[in-house]
Design an enzyme around this catalytic site. Sequence first.
Site, PDB file in Angstrom:
ATOM      1  N   LYS A   1      31.655  42.355  34.771  1.00  0.00           N
ATOM      2  CA  LYS A   1      30.661  42.183  35.829  1.00  0.00           C
ATOM      3  C   LYS A   1      29.611  43.305  35.770  1.00  0.00           C
ATOM      4  O   LYS A   1      29.743  44.236  34.990  1.00  0.00           O
ATOM      5  CB  LYS A   1      31.364  42.172  37.203  1.00  0.00           C
ATOM      6  CG  LYS A   1      32.387  41.032  37.367  1.00  0.00           C
ATOM      7  CD  LYS A   1      31.730  39.688  37.373  1.00  0.00           C
ATOM      8  CE  LYS A   1      32.513  38.488  37.796  1.00  0.00           C
ATOM      9  NZ  LYS A   1      33.800  38.130  37.472  1.00  0.00           N
TER      10      LYS A   1
HETATM   11  C1  LIG Z   1      34.645  37.111  38.474  1.00  0.00           C
HETATM   12  C2  LIG Z   1      34.473  36.104  39.514  1.00  0.00           C
HETATM   13  C3  LIG Z   1      35.463  35.878  40.491  1.00  0.00           C
HETATM   14  C4  LIG Z   1      36.804  36.536  40.462  1.00  0.00           C
HETATM   15  O1  LIG Z   1      36.756  37.915  40.536  1.00  0.00           O
HETATM   16  P1  LIG Z   1      38.055  38.786  40.171  1.00  0.00           P
HETATM   17  O2  LIG Z   1      37.645  40.167  40.586  1.00  0.00           O
HETATM   18  O3  LIG Z   1      38.260  38.669  38.695  1.00  0.00           O
HETATM   19  O4  LIG Z   1      39.203  38.277  40.945  1.00  0.00           O
HETATM   20  C5  LIG Z   1      35.198  34.954  41.487  1.00  0.00           C
HETATM   21  N1  LIG Z   1      34.035  34.277  41.532  1.00  0.00           N
HETATM   22  C6  LIG Z   1      33.069  34.456  40.598  1.00  0.00           C
HETATM   23  C7  LIG Z   1      31.804  33.673  40.700  1.00  0.00           C
HETATM   24  C8  LIG Z   1      33.259  35.358  39.554  1.00  0.00           C
HETATM   25  O5  LIG Z   1      32.309  35.516  38.632  1.00  0.00           O
END
Ligand SMILES: *Cc1c(COP(=O)(O)O)cnc(C)c1O
Length: 360
Positions: free
Chosen positions: A184
């Site tokens: 991210k």
């Molecule tokens: C990465 C992501 C998640 C999940 O996040 P985690 O921290 O891996 O649990 C949920 N929604 C979206 C749109 C994402 O990109």
Amino acid sequence: MSYKIPLFELNFDEQEEKAVIETMRSKWISMGPKTKEFETTFAGMLGARHAIALSNCTVSLHLAMVLMQIGPGDEVICPSLTFAATVNAIRYVGAVPVFCDIVSAGELNIDPAHAESLITKKTKAIVVMHYGGFPCDMEKFTGLCKQYNLKLIEDACHGPLSEYKGKKLGTIGDVGCFSFFSNKNISTGEGGMLVCNDDDTDQKTRLLRSHGMTSMSYDRSKGHSTSYDVVELGYNYRMDDIHAAIGLVQLQKLESDLKRRAQVRAWYEEALQGTDAVTIPFIQNKEFTSNYIFPVVLKNNAKISRDRLRETLHEQGIQTSIHYPPVHLFSIYQSGLVHLPITEFVGNNLITLPMYGSLK
Ligand SMILES: *Cc1c(COP(=O)(O)O)cnc(C)c1O
């Protein structure tokens, strides 16, 4: 295989290493002062009243459902063009996900008009996901939620510091959820945040994050309290200070990283200008955005050519991905009854190209 051009590259250097070592040497590595500082800094950057650090975004989305008092039999409208966690969270509380289509191949966000047509007596909430950090039509969604008395949850995983009409994404609905997973914009390994402006929601989130206990072990270790009560059925959804220390360094770098990403997007747009083979989603966007990913959608609608193109890029050492295979077509969601033509078209024709700040 190691790619010549990976899809994503971590924005890490000695500063993150130093932050981790310092935290280790402080001898307090679980939730404590670094987590607090990470929350305060994050809330400040977003202009949000509260930010509560969590172990990941999936639990943030789960808590969002619990906080909005969504339960068995309730319906929650959500996109299918998202990561599975957005939808799974609805199921954790026994509610029913109602899949909504996106606007178009050029606007990959959930469509307010289709969302309105899906509202029933059982609808309790709408979850929007700001695709790639580009804002959903929040004026329409806040209007709908007011009109039909629904809760509005923002999956803002793709959009830290992204804006919609002067407001930061994640601060417009009732709660906003963020992820700090490795790939991210802000990377801590695993990590998440819940953002809200309501004091009661903040208090309840803090309780639910740590077993519903009335005092934290850090406070007890500092002699602030010696005992505790359990007043809610909570969870262990805490972040720890090692992850928070990394997150604090990442926050310092965020703005300059987003500026470089905007430059990378501009290069892509310029290079692709001459071809009419692809749609570049959100080409009209004028808001400040995180540019979490760079998607293109092939126009000729042949999954085979999309997959062949990805294979060719792979052979050239260029990593690509698909954001996302539609959730309503996965085995555990497949009913055969839901048909989302635009989401399905995009699921067959989208390619995500490499995007990170140091991309040349
Ligand atoms: C990465 C992501 C998640 C999940 O996040 P985690 O921290 O891996 O649990 C949920 N929604 C979206 C749109 C994402 O990109």
